[in-house]
Write an enzyme that holds these catalytic residues in place. Structure first.
Site, PDB file in Angstrom:
ATOM      1  N   LYS A  24     -50.490   7.546  52.648  1.00  0.00           N
ATOM      2  CA  LYS A  24     -50.772   7.631  51.228  1.00  0.00           C
ATOM      3  C   LYS A  24     -50.968   9.098  50.864  1.00  0.00           C
ATOM      4  CE  LYS A  24     -52.103   6.380  47.046  1.00  0.00           C
ATOM      5  NZ  LYS A  24     -51.102   5.959  46.040  1.00  0.00           N
ATOM      6  N   HIS A  45     -40.610  41.662  41.985  1.00  0.00           N
ATOM      7  CA  HIS A  45     -40.105  42.970  41.576  1.00  0.00           C
ATOM      8  C   HIS A  45     -40.575  43.371  40.175  1.00  0.00           C
ATOM      9  CE1 HIS A  45     -37.509  43.404  45.056  1.00  0.00           C
ATOM     10  NE2 HIS A  45     -37.085  42.166  44.876  1.00  0.00           N
ATOM     11  N   THR A  58     -51.578   1.262  51.766  1.00  0.00           N
ATOM     12  CA  THR A  58     -51.914   2.509  51.065  1.00  0.00           C
ATOM     13  C   THR A  58     -53.209   2.362  50.271  1.00  0.00           C
ATOM     14  OG1 THR A  58     -50.502   1.879  49.191  1.00  0.00           O
ATOM     15  CG2 THR A  58     -49.507   3.240  50.916  1.00  0.00           C
ATOM     16  N   GLN A 113     -42.554  44.201  54.426  1.00  0.00           N
ATOM     17  CA  GLN A 113     -42.541  43.691  55.794  1.00  0.00           C
ATOM     18  C   GLN A 113     -43.627  44.341  56.644  1.00  0.00           C
ATOM     19  OE1 GLN A 113     -39.989  44.616  53.829  1.00  0.00           O
ATOM     20  NE2 GLN A 113     -38.022  44.278  54.854  1.00  0.00           N
ATOM     21  N   ARG A 115     -43.401  53.153  43.718  1.00  0.00           N
ATOM     22  CA  ARG A 115     -43.040  51.919  43.018  1.00  0.00           C
ATOM     23  C   ARG A 115     -44.260  51.010  42.913  1.00  0.00           C
ATOM     24  NH1 ARG A 115     -39.921  47.748  47.177  1.00  0.00           N
ATOM     25  NH2 ARG A 115     -41.499  47.800  48.821  1.00  0.00           N
TER      26      ARG A 115
END
Length: 285
Positions: A13, A264, A61, A236, A180
């Site tokens: 469930k 971005h 359930t 990364q 950036r």
């Protein structure tokens, strides 16, 4: 020719919404509320329900849903979602002889205590953003696996980030940069080392506090010191350093996985274009 089948019956469930309030006086920190979205999946020996319409081994359930409510009510003391998932897993694998394994997944809605006039409110809460989640697998043998995580943890810094020296080919348009905006939405999963229910501490291990600790370390590593920050040569590299710091700081976490898509914020090159001069004629007074 004889056919060999290897079958595994799994049912359960999902989307069981349960809220639990623990009443406490303001002097003890005030009320505690949790709102959990619970999913239970059990592996059971119920092959006849597939092959011969015999449902005698099926845990309905409805029973699973009501069990979640009952077990939440039975928790008279505050429990973490990981502890609650273990409680459910042990219940299903011990009560029903045909059930050999239970997987309990919980996602917590982040209700956070509000502050009024600089003081934490005793019973006032607001919804946060990032969500705490867990997946606990309990087997009848007592074998245990606990994974916890965070979803939707958005982080951004306006400087101290770059990306350069990557592959140059005929498809590349993106220039090197050492300046950036970097932003991401962190999804993290980490595994606790407990491999059997007997290894769980007799004094409840504070999974909720460890979640807060991991979240703090992820942010601290991403941002760096508050006055100078830390340079990120790529998402990364930052991801790697964040995961490494979690494993270094917390021996009770055996592994960690991070997913950090780059959100971005790209600069617009306006060239020599200038905004037109706007003249406004005011009425004579």
């Amino acid at each position: 020719m004889a056919e060999n089948f290897q079958l595994q019956g799994r049912h359960g469930k999902s989307r069981v919404r349960v809220s639990r309030v623990w009443r406490r006086p303001a002097a003890a920190g005030g009320d505690v509320i949790v709102e959990w979205n619970v999913a239970v999946s059990i592996v059971s020996d119920c092959l006849p329900s597939y092959t011969s319409s015999d449902n005698s081994a099926i845990v309905a359930t409805d029973s699973i849903k009501n069990t979640v409510y009952v077990k939440a009510k039975e928790c008279t003391e505050v429990v973490s979602m990981e502890e609650f998932a273990v409680i459910l897993g042990r219940h299903f694998t011990s009560l029903y002889p045909q059930v050999s394994e239970a997987t309990v997944t919980i996602v917590e809605r982040p209700w956070e205590r509000v502050t009024v006039d600089g003081k934490p409110h005793s019973h006032g809460f607001k919804v946060g953003v990032e969500k705490h989640s867990t997946e606990v697998i309990v087997k009848k043998s007592g074998s245990l696996r606990i994974n916890s995580g965070i979803q939707g943890y958005s982080l951004l810094k306006t400087t101290q980030s770059g990306f350069e020296g990557f592959v140059t080919d005929r498809y590349r348009l993106l220039p090197d940069t050492r300046e950036r905006i970097v932003a991401t939405e962190v999804t993290a999963w980490w595994r606790y080392p407990f491999e059997h229910v007997s290894q769980l501490p007799s004094k409840p291990f504070c999974f909720t506090q460890r979640y807060q600790d991991v979240k703090k370390v992820l942010a601290e590593t991403f941002f760096g010191p508050p006055d100078v920050g830390v340079y990120s040569p790529s998402v990364q590299n930052t991801l790697y350093l964040m995961a490494k710091e979690v494993l270094t700081r917390f021996p009770d976490i055996s592994s960690v996985q991070l997913r950090m898509p780059n959100l971005h914020f790209l600069p617009v090159n306006l060239g020599s274009k200038e905004a037109p001069l706007v003249k406004v004629k005011l009425p004579l007074l």
